[in-house]
Design a protein around this motif. Structure first.
Motif, PDB file in Angstrom:
ATOM      1  N   THR A 190       0.702  -0.440   0.061  1.00 43.49           N
ATOM      2  CA  THR A 190       0.200  -0.184   0.188  1.00 43.49           C
ATOM      3  C   THR A 190       1.368   1.388  -0.087  1.00 43.49           C
ATOM      4  O   THR A 190       0.206   1.995  -1.273  1.00 43.49           O
ATOM      5  N   LEU A 191       2.007   1.198   0.856  1.00 36.46           N
ATOM      6  CA  LEU A 191       2.945   2.471   1.361  1.00 36.46           C
ATOM      7  C   LEU A 191       3.448   2.884  -0.580  1.00 36.46           C
ATOM      8  O   LEU A 191       3.509   3.634  -0.615  1.00 36.46           O
ATOM      9  N   LEU A 192       3.510   1.906  -1.207  1.00 35.99           N
ATOM     10  CA  LEU A 192       4.636   1.416  -2.008  1.00 35.99           C
ATOM     11  C   LEU A 192       3.583   2.373  -3.354  1.00 35.99           C
ATOM     12  O   LEU A 192       4.078   3.019  -4.311  1.00 35.99           O
ATOM     13  N   GLU A 193       2.610   1.545  -3.695  1.00 35.33           N
ATOM     14  CA  GLU A 193       1.704   2.061  -4.609  1.00 35.33           C
ATOM     15  C   GLU A 193       1.308   3.614  -4.445  1.00 35.33           C
ATOM     16  O   GLU A 193       0.924   4.534  -5.429  1.00 35.33           O
ATOM     17  N   ALA A 194       1.063   4.075  -3.028  1.00 41.66           N
ATOM     18  CA  ALA A 194       0.176   5.155  -2.993  1.00 41.66           C
ATOM     19  C   ALA A 194       1.575   6.531  -3.327  1.00 41.66           C
ATOM     20  O   ALA A 194       1.642   7.453  -3.784  1.00 41.66           O
ATOM     21  N   GLY A 195       2.655   5.826  -2.940  1.00 40.54           N
ATOM     22  CA  GLY A 195       4.368   6.741  -3.633  1.00 40.54           C
ATOM     23  C   GLY A 195       4.029   6.527  -4.443  1.00 40.54           C
ATOM     24  O   GLY A 195       4.676   7.628  -5.521  1.00 40.54           O
ATOM     25  N   ARG A 196       4.236   5.287  -5.412  1.00 41.43           N
ATOM     26  CA  ARG A 196       3.745   5.284  -7.279  1.00 41.43           C
ATOM     27  C   ARG A 196       3.278   6.857  -7.546  1.00 41.43           C
ATOM     28  O   ARG A 196       3.636   7.673  -8.662  1.00 41.43           O
ATOM     29  N   LEU A 197       2.391   7.001  -6.869  1.00 41.93           N
ATOM     30  CA  LEU A 197       1.210   8.151  -7.672  1.00 41.93           C
ATOM     31  C   LEU A 197       1.621   9.269  -6.451  1.00 41.93           C
ATOM     32  O   LEU A 197       0.763  10.318  -7.022  1.00 41.93           O
ATOM     33  N   GLY A 198       2.278   9.502  -5.397  1.00 46.01           N
ATOM     34  CA  GLY A 198       2.771  10.804  -4.780  1.00 46.01           C
ATOM     35  C   GLY A 198       1.521  10.839  -4.328  1.00 46.01           C
ATOM     36  O   GLY A 198       1.457  12.504  -3.535  1.00 46.01           O
ATOM     37  N   VAL A 199       0.891  10.168  -3.466  1.00 46.51           N
ATOM     38  CA  VAL A 199      -0.314  10.384  -2.452  1.00 46.51           C
ATOM     39  C   VAL A 199       0.469  10.761  -1.341  1.00 46.51           C
ATOM     40  O   VAL A 199       1.321   9.766  -0.249  1.00 46.51           O
ATOM     41  N   PRO A 200      -0.158  11.585  -0.407  1.00 46.73           N
ATOM     42  CA  PRO A 200      -0.012  12.174   0.868  1.00 46.73           C
ATOM     43  C   PRO A 200      -0.056  11.432   1.575  1.00 46.73           C
ATOM     44  O   PRO A 200      -1.408  10.188   1.439  1.00 46.73           O
ATOM     45  N   THR A 201       0.291  10.436   2.894  1.00 46.33           N
ATOM     46  CA  THR A 201       0.027   9.158   3.366  1.00 46.33           C
ATOM     47  C   THR A 201       0.289   9.417   5.008  1.00 46.33           C
ATOM     48  O   THR A 201       1.969   9.652   5.017  1.00 46.33           O
TER      49      THR A 201
END
Length: 426
Positions: free
Chosen positions: A293-304
């Motif tokens: 989840t963290l890596l997929e959000a990071g690929r999209l630049g989503v604040p997490t």
């Protein structure tokens, strides 16, 4: 903890897998399985299956083993048969052997389930094992890992504790791969956040790992954490939130039927492609910090924001993420739940010892009359992490550090060991 050298595996050229024009032959049968420990394994399998569709020169057919928890995430892929497996090792090995023979399985890909990978190897099936948590293992875990897998794909990470180096040195065919994550929807490349205060309208809350085999009560974590998260989001001015993950169906209504004032809450599981689409539409992600989840959000630049960890690997994941993005966006448990350093120390005896401490602490909190470790305190901790995240960070940093090509690399490794397919009727 030493930093892992940036040794990226060279991509295998598809021409070396199935050379020449595609002959008219029957499909290659591939077995697949993922660990029953949340949805991360199934997300990786989904990414690998998508990569296989793009690269295979001959038709593929898939047979699924176990993975009951993650099957909903794989519904969009054509898996011809699913088989539940016995718990006992001897019975499981016999069942896998029968399935392999009846379907003519020629290769397998297994994510994090060492027992199934070992059974497939024993049945004579060349197997690609995907280890997305190589930083987690110690000598206490050696017996559970398929160290002699045909190809052992370890996912790149930003740090390797010295305790795991002996395990990795024992792998017969170790191959480092980049992050095994799904491809974002077309046109959604994502842009890492920049500093500056943001007003967020829509949040995605993702809770995975709730179906782990030894987890005594899968409702405990969401009962404790979700109310604090929703209150914090409402206080921050968020107007919409979707609660996703492998949450028990009977729990959802109670969590969302009385939302805080000003916050509209929806809930329900999302197949893998739908989850990626939802990521592109949200302003902020709050997640129990599963690595996929963290890596997929990071690929999209989503604040997490990383919610309190619910298992051992999530302690590492939250720390890796905050260190990479340059802002502490973790929410940690108060010490009366459990101390992270104690959990990390217990893993020297094997992961199960650390999980006993973690699950026990969360369970005791959930069993209290008010069901929280201090409702105001947890809500304040979530709100503080959300406000730090709103200041901006390099949200793509963790993903950039480990790359994004792992699904293709695993798919190419699988095609390479599958070998030529016999002609139909041969």
């Amino acid at each position: 903890m030493r930093r892992v050298p940036d040794v990226r595996p060279p991509a295998l050229r598809p021409a070396a897998v199935l050379p020449g024009p595609a002959p008219r032959r029957g499909p290659v049968t591939v077995a697949l399985a993922g660990a029953e420990f949340g949805w991360g394994s199934s997300g990786k399998l989904s990414a690998v299956l998508s990569a296989l569709r793009e690269r295979a020169r001959l038709p593929l057919r898939f047979v699924g083993l176990a993975s009951g928890l993650g099957r909903p995430l794989l519904a969009e892929h054509s898996v011809e048969h699913w088989y539940d497996l016995p718990d006992a090792a001897a019975d499981r090995r016999a069942a896998v052997g029968r399935i392999v023979r009846s379907h003519g399985v020629r290769a397998a890909v297994v994510v994090l389930d060492g027992a199934i990978a070992t059974a497939l190897q024993a049945a004579g099936v060349p197997t690609v094992f995907v280890d997305s948590l190589p930083f987690l293992w110690t000598e206490g875990d050696r017996a559970a890992l398929p160290l002699d897998a045909t190809v052992y794909c370890a996912q790149q990470c930003v740090g390797l504790p010295p305790e795991c180096e002996g395990i990795l040195a024992s792998v017969a065919s170790l191959r480092w791969v980049e992050a095994v994550i799904g491809t974002p929807p077309a046109g959604s490349t994502g842009t890492p956040g920049t500093p500056g205060t943001r007003t967020w309208r829509k949040a995605l809350v993702s809770l995975g790992g709730l179906g782990a085999p030894r987890l005594p009560d899968r409702t405990a974590y969401p009962r404790v954490v979700v109310p604090a998260v929703l209150d914090a989001l409402a206080e921050h001015g968020v107007q919409e939130a979707h609660l996703a993950g492998n949450l028990p169906a009977g729990l959802l209504g109670g969590l969302v039927e009385r939302p805080p004032a000003g916050l509209r809450v929806t809930a329900g599981p999302l197949p893998h492609s739908a989850f990626l689409s939802e990521l592109t539409r949200c302003d902020v992600l709050l997640a129990s910090p599963g690595l996929t989840t963290l890596l997929e959000a990071g690929r999209l630049g989503v604040p997490t924001v990383c919610l309190p960890p619910q298992n051992l690997s999530q302690i590492f994941n939250g720390r890796f993420h905050s260190r990479a993005v340059g802002v502490d966006v973790r929410v940690v448990w108060p010490e009366n739940v459990f101390r992270e350093e104690e959990a990390l120390g217990l893993r020297a005896k094997g992961e199960d010892h650390a999980l006993e401490l973690i699950y026990g602490g969360i369970g005791r909190v959930a069993a209290r009359a008010d069901g929280t470790p201090g409702a105001a305190g947890l809500r304040a901790a979530v709100l503080a992490a959300v406000r730090r995240a709103a200041g901006g960070a390099d949200w793509g940093a963790l993903t950039a550090a480990v790359g994004t090509g792992g699904a293709a690399q695993v798919a190419e490794a699988l095609l390479a060991i599958a070998g030529p397919t016999p002609a139909r009727g041969a």
